[in-house]
Design an enzyme around this catalytic site. Structure first.
Site, PDB file in Angstrom:
ATOM      1  NE  ARG A 162      43.391-125.129  18.553  1.00 20.47           N
ATOM      2  CZ  ARG A 162      42.946-125.203  19.810  1.00 20.47           C
ATOM      3  NH1 ARG A 162      43.232-124.255  20.684  1.00 20.47           N
ATOM      4  NH2 ARG A 162      42.243-126.239  20.207  1.00 20.47           N
ATOM      5  CB  SER A 236      41.419-128.961  13.504  1.00 21.16           C
ATOM      6  OG  SER A 236      41.024-129.821  14.521  1.00 21.16           O
ATOM      7  CD  GLU A 332      44.223-125.607  13.998  1.00 18.08           C
ATOM      8  OE1 GLU A 332      43.078-125.662  14.459  1.00 18.08           O
ATOM      9  OE2 GLU A 332      45.106-126.448  14.251  1.00 18.08           O
TER      10      GLU A 332
HETATM   11  C1  LIG Z   1      46.560-135.721  13.966  1.00 12.26           C
HETATM   12  C2  LIG Z   1      46.777-134.299  14.435  1.00 12.26           C
HETATM   13  C3  LIG Z   1      46.112-133.857  15.569  1.00 12.26           C
HETATM   14  C4  LIG Z   1      46.310-132.532  16.018  1.00 12.26           C
HETATM   15  N1  LIG Z   1      45.652-132.144  17.148  1.00 12.26           N
HETATM   16  C5  LIG Z   1      45.812-130.878  17.605  1.00 12.26           C
HETATM   17  C6  LIG Z   1      45.132-130.457  18.780  1.00 12.26           C
HETATM   18  O1  LIG Z   1      44.417-131.214  19.421  1.00 12.26           O
HETATM   19  N2  LIG Z   1      45.314-129.177  19.185  1.00 12.26           N
HETATM   20  C7  LIG Z   1      46.126-128.308  18.507  1.00 12.26           C
HETATM   21  O2  LIG Z   1      46.249-127.153  18.943  1.00 12.26           O
HETATM   22  N3  LIG Z   1      46.790-128.699  17.407  1.00 12.26           N
HETATM   23  C8  LIG Z   1      46.664-129.946  16.930  1.00 12.26           C
HETATM   24  N4  LIG Z   1      47.317-130.351  15.794  1.00 12.26           N
HETATM   25  C9  LIG Z   1      48.162-129.380  15.078  1.00 12.26           C
HETATM   26  C10 LIG Z   1      49.669-129.480  15.427  1.00 12.26           C
HETATM   27  O3  LIG Z   1      49.982-130.723  15.949  1.00 12.26           O
HETATM   28  C11 LIG Z   1      50.094-128.404  16.431  1.00 12.26           C
HETATM   29  O4  LIG Z   1      49.782-127.121  15.942  1.00 12.26           O
HETATM   30  C12 LIG Z   1      51.605-128.465  16.724  1.00 12.26           C
HETATM   31  O5  LIG Z   1      51.922-127.551  17.739  1.00 12.26           O
HETATM   32  C13 LIG Z   1      52.471-128.163  15.490  1.00 12.26           C
HETATM   33  O6  LIG Z   1      53.800-128.490  15.832  1.00 12.26           O
HETATM   34  P1  LIG Z   1      54.889-128.747  14.713  1.00 12.26           P
HETATM   35  O7  LIG Z   1      56.199-128.846  15.405  1.00 12.26           O
HETATM   36  O8  LIG Z   1      54.499-129.875  13.868  1.00 12.26           O
HETATM   37  O9  LIG Z   1      54.805-127.370  13.910  1.00 12.26           O
HETATM   38  P2  LIG Z   1      55.100-127.152  12.362  1.00 12.26           P
HETATM   39  O10 LIG Z   1      53.965-127.682  11.576  1.00 12.26           O
HETATM   40  O11 LIG Z   1      56.461-127.616  12.033  1.00 12.26           O
HETATM   41  O12 LIG Z   1      55.072-125.560  12.315  1.00 12.26           O
HETATM   42  C14 LIG Z   1      53.859-124.872  12.560  1.00 12.26           C
HETATM   43  C15 LIG Z   1      54.189-123.358  12.586  1.00 12.26           C
HETATM   44  O13 LIG Z   1      55.042-123.080  13.693  1.00 12.26           O
HETATM   45  C16 LIG Z   1      56.272-122.513  13.264  1.00 12.26           C
HETATM   46  N5  LIG Z   1      57.332-123.059  14.134  1.00 12.26           N
HETATM   47  C17 LIG Z   1      57.600-124.366  14.368  1.00 12.26           C
HETATM   48  N6  LIG Z   1      58.591-124.469  15.284  1.00 12.26           N
HETATM   49  C18 LIG Z   1      58.961-123.208  15.603  1.00 12.26           C
HETATM   50  C19 LIG Z   1      59.948-122.646  16.473  1.00 12.26           C
HETATM   51  N7  LIG Z   1      60.746-123.393  17.235  1.00 12.26           N
HETATM   52  N8  LIG Z   1      60.061-121.287  16.529  1.00 12.26           N
HETATM   53  C20 LIG Z   1      59.269-120.493  15.773  1.00 12.26           C
HETATM   54  N9  LIG Z   1      58.313-120.968  14.928  1.00 12.26           N
HETATM   55  C21 LIG Z   1      58.158-122.313  14.865  1.00 12.26           C
HETATM   56  C22 LIG Z   1      56.407-122.903  11.799  1.00 12.26           C
HETATM   57  O14 LIG Z   1      57.179-121.953  11.092  1.00 12.26           O
HETATM   58  C23 LIG Z   1      54.948-122.910  11.345  1.00 12.26           C
HETATM   59  O15 LIG Z   1      54.544-121.599  11.056  1.00 12.26           O
HETATM   60  C24 LIG Z   1      47.166-131.661  15.311  1.00 12.26           C
HETATM   61  C25 LIG Z   1      47.835-132.118  14.171  1.00 12.26           C
HETATM   62  C26 LIG Z   1      47.651-133.425  13.740  1.00 12.26           C
HETATM   63  C27 LIG Z   1      48.393-133.915  12.533  1.00 12.26           C
END
Ligand SMILES: Cc1cc2nc3c(=O)[nH]c(=O)nc-3n(C[C@H](O)[C@H](O)[C@H](O)COP(=O)(O)OP(=O)(O)OC[C@H]3O[C@@H](n4cnc5c(N)ncnc54)[C@H](O)[C@@H]3O)c2cc1C
Length: 339
Positions: A162, A236, A332
């Site tokens: 992570r 998480s 996280e």
């Molecule tokens: C129900 C649920 C289940 C989940 N299960 C998992 C799992 O099984 N495994 C896991 O690893 N994660 C899981 N997650 C966490 C999450 O889905 C992941 O971390 C996902 O990759 C976040 O993507 P996002 O676009 O929503 O990021 P955001 O929440 O929009 O951003 C997260 C971070 O990334 C940065 N960011 C976003 N896009 C970019 C970009 N293009 N360039 C640079 N920085 C960027 C943001 O600034 C921020 O710091 C889960 C979340 C939920 C709600």
């Protein structure tokens, strides 16, 4: 967009927050327009994808860049390998579905993870025994320090559990534009994870296809995790603690019920969910924030919760786990903005 912009629908915890400026990026060229106008070098700024791994405090000063670029392309490599390149704004699960639809294997264990492709390298998303690092070939990103485009191969991303350089020492320096993954036309099933194995057995799949593995993953996830469309959450909330083997063994002598998993390089991974559960937090509440009954790693918005309530609950859990087990839980999601 200028003036305070509501971000409640831009984060899966459903927290009320507003951005001073919001820019929606639908084409890569818009990033360069912003750069030319000096808007991306003015800090603070924040990039958001699906908002599924953030805790938003009420005010986000500066500019929020919402990545909504789309597009998937691919080329055939040697020995049945396919290189798939996807734009940062593609929803991750759409990409998984697309690749499965083409008959390619590699992303099935990562089905149904919310969020965008561009955020996937940030914390090296992982589930059911597979991490992004196992599939990533390279990524292309805009370096906000000097406006250059940089290409990182997998080894240059500093991936860990992570974790990556983009979340650690290079946090907020790069905007990921697109990523390239190495997938396979030949099945290469990874079904060692107990929940997944059991589900496949229940489905009667002896030699499961990539599509069947994805289906099993989706079933397990739907059972265990709240759907953010109906119950605000960020997945998480804590990472699994990783301890040196000697420390983990001492802990296990004092608490023989704890499950330990080898994580390589003389380190052992503990289950954060088990630690939290043992402290009795399942289903507990703090104001309008709560702990998900079926998976205590997940904190939920019971309706109208503030970031402060969620973080207060998280602190109480961390404090409890630290005093009972002497283990620090790391949060996280990224915590963004100000009160
Ligand atoms: C129900 C649920 C289940 C989940 N299960 C998992 C799992 O099984 N495994 C896991 O690893 N994660 C899981 N997650 C966490 C999450 O889905 C992941 O971390 C996902 O990759 C976040 O993507 P996002 O676009 O929503 O990021 P955001 O929440 O929009 O951003 C997260 C971070 O990334 C940065 N960011 C976003 N896009 C970019 C970009 N293009 N360039 C640079 N920085 C960027 C943001 O600034 C921020 O710091 C889960 C979340 C939920 C709600």
């Amino acid at each position: 967009m200028t003036g305070a912009v509501d971000l409640s629908v831009c984060n899966t915890l459903g927290l009320h927050a507003s951005a001073e400026h919001l820019v929606v990026i639908e084409k890569e060229s818009q990033l360069f327009d912003l750069l030319a106008a000096g808007d991306l070098t003015k800090r603070p700024f924040q990039v958001l994808g699906g908002g599924s791994n953030v805790v938003l405090r009420p005010h986000l000063p500066g500019t929020v860049v919402l990545m909504r670029t789309r597009g998937i392309r691919w080329e055939r490599g040697a020995r049945g390998f396919i290189n798939v390149t996807a734009a940062a704004g593609e929803p991750w699960h759409d990409l998984v579905r697309y690749t499965l639809g083409q008959g390619w294997s590699g992303l099935e264990n990562l089905a149904l993870i919310p969020g965008s492709v561009g955020a996937a390298p940030m914390q090296n998303i992982g589930a059911y025994g597979v991490e992004l690092a196992d599939r990533l070939v390279s990524l292309r990103a805009l370096d906000l320090d000097d406006g250059s485009i940089r290409v990182f191969d997998r080894d240059a991303c500093g991936f860990g559990y992570r974790d990556s350089r983009f979340r650690a020492h290079d946090a907020d320096r790069f905007i990921v534009i697109e990523i390239t993954l190495g997938l396979s036309e030949k099945p290469r099933p990874m079904v060692g994870y107990p929940d997944l194995r059991d589900e496949l057995q229940m489905m009667g799949c002896g030699e499961p296809s990539a599509v069947q593995i994805a289906e099993a993953v989706i079933r397990v996830r739907r059972r265990k995790l709240p759907d953010p469309r109906f119950q605000g959450n960020a997945g998480s909330f804590f990472k699994n603690p990783v301890l040196p083997t000697a420390q983990a063994e001492q802990l296990s002598q004092r608490h023989p019920h704890l499950s330990l998993r080898e994580s390589g390089h003389g380190m052992v991974k503990l289950s954060a969910a088990q630690l939290i559960d043992r402290c009795g937090w399942k289903g507990k509440q703090n104001g309008r924030a709560g702990v998900w009954q079926r998976q205590p790693l997940v904190l939920i918005n019971l309706g109208g919760a503030t970031a402060a309530e969620v973080l207060h609950l998280a602190d109480a859990i961390r404090h409890d786990v630290a005093s009972r087990y002497g283990v620090d839980l790391e949060i996280e999601p990224r915590i963004l903005g100000q009160d």
